[in-house]
Design a protein around this motif. Sequence first.
Motif, PDB file in Angstrom:
ATOM      1  N   UNK A   1      15.135 -29.317 -17.532  1.00  0.00           N
ATOM      2  CA  UNK A   1      16.017 -30.369 -17.993  1.00  0.00           C
ATOM      3  C   UNK A   1      17.613 -30.458 -17.661  1.00  0.00           C
ATOM      4  N   UNK A   2      18.720 -29.309 -18.209  1.00  0.00           N
ATOM      5  CA  UNK A   2      19.714 -29.309 -17.650  1.00  0.00           C
ATOM      6  C   UNK A   2      19.952 -30.003 -16.592  1.00  0.00           C
ATOM      7  N   UNK A   3      19.421 -29.563 -15.420  1.00  0.00           N
ATOM      8  CA  UNK A   3      19.779 -29.583 -14.310  1.00  0.00           C
ATOM      9  C   UNK A   3      19.420 -31.142 -13.449  1.00  0.00           C
ATOM     10  N   UNK A   4      18.299 -32.047 -14.076  1.00  0.00           N
ATOM     11  CA  UNK A   4      17.947 -33.230 -14.044  1.00  0.00           C
ATOM     12  C   UNK A   4      18.707 -33.544 -14.393  1.00  0.00           C
ATOM     13  N   UNK A   5      19.488 -33.683 -15.705  1.00  0.00           N
ATOM     14  CA  UNK A   5      20.611 -34.252 -16.509  1.00  0.00           C
ATOM     15  C   UNK A   5      21.906 -34.571 -15.519  1.00  0.00           C
ATOM     16  N   UNK A   6      21.947 -33.967 -15.122  1.00  0.00           N
ATOM     17  CA  UNK A   6      22.866 -33.498 -14.248  1.00  0.00           C
ATOM     18  C   UNK A   6      22.924 -34.053 -12.996  1.00  0.00           C
ATOM     19  N   UNK A   7      21.737 -33.923 -12.537  1.00  0.00           N
ATOM     20  CA  UNK A   7      21.119 -34.950 -11.573  1.00  0.00           C
ATOM     21  C   UNK A   7      21.207 -36.363 -11.404  1.00  0.00           C
ATOM     22  N   UNK A   8      20.589 -36.735 -12.997  1.00  0.00           N
ATOM     23  CA  UNK A   8      20.967 -37.716 -13.042  1.00  0.00           C
ATOM     24  C   UNK A   8      22.236 -38.591 -13.408  1.00  0.00           C
ATOM     25  N   UNK A   9      23.279 -38.017 -13.590  1.00  0.00           N
ATOM     26  CA  UNK A   9      24.101 -37.794 -13.669  1.00  0.00           C
ATOM     27  C   UNK A   9      24.990 -38.342 -12.597  1.00  0.00           C
TER      28      UNK A   9
END
Length: 65
Positions: A4-12
Amino acid sequence: METAAAQTVADAHDVPFLGIRGITDGPGDPLHLPGFPFQFFCYKRIAANNAARVTAAFLESWAGV
């Protein structure tokens, strides 16, 4: 959690993201192994191999699209 943390960065950063996880702590102990840490290291290897197989199959099918 980590995915979830990796996806948050990717989304940003507007980067496409797909997370594939290997889970080591399922219900029970189907192989009836001795306790921790032996159990953990055995199931960790199985989970990692399964995640690698899923990733390879996904990439193979995606390349053919």
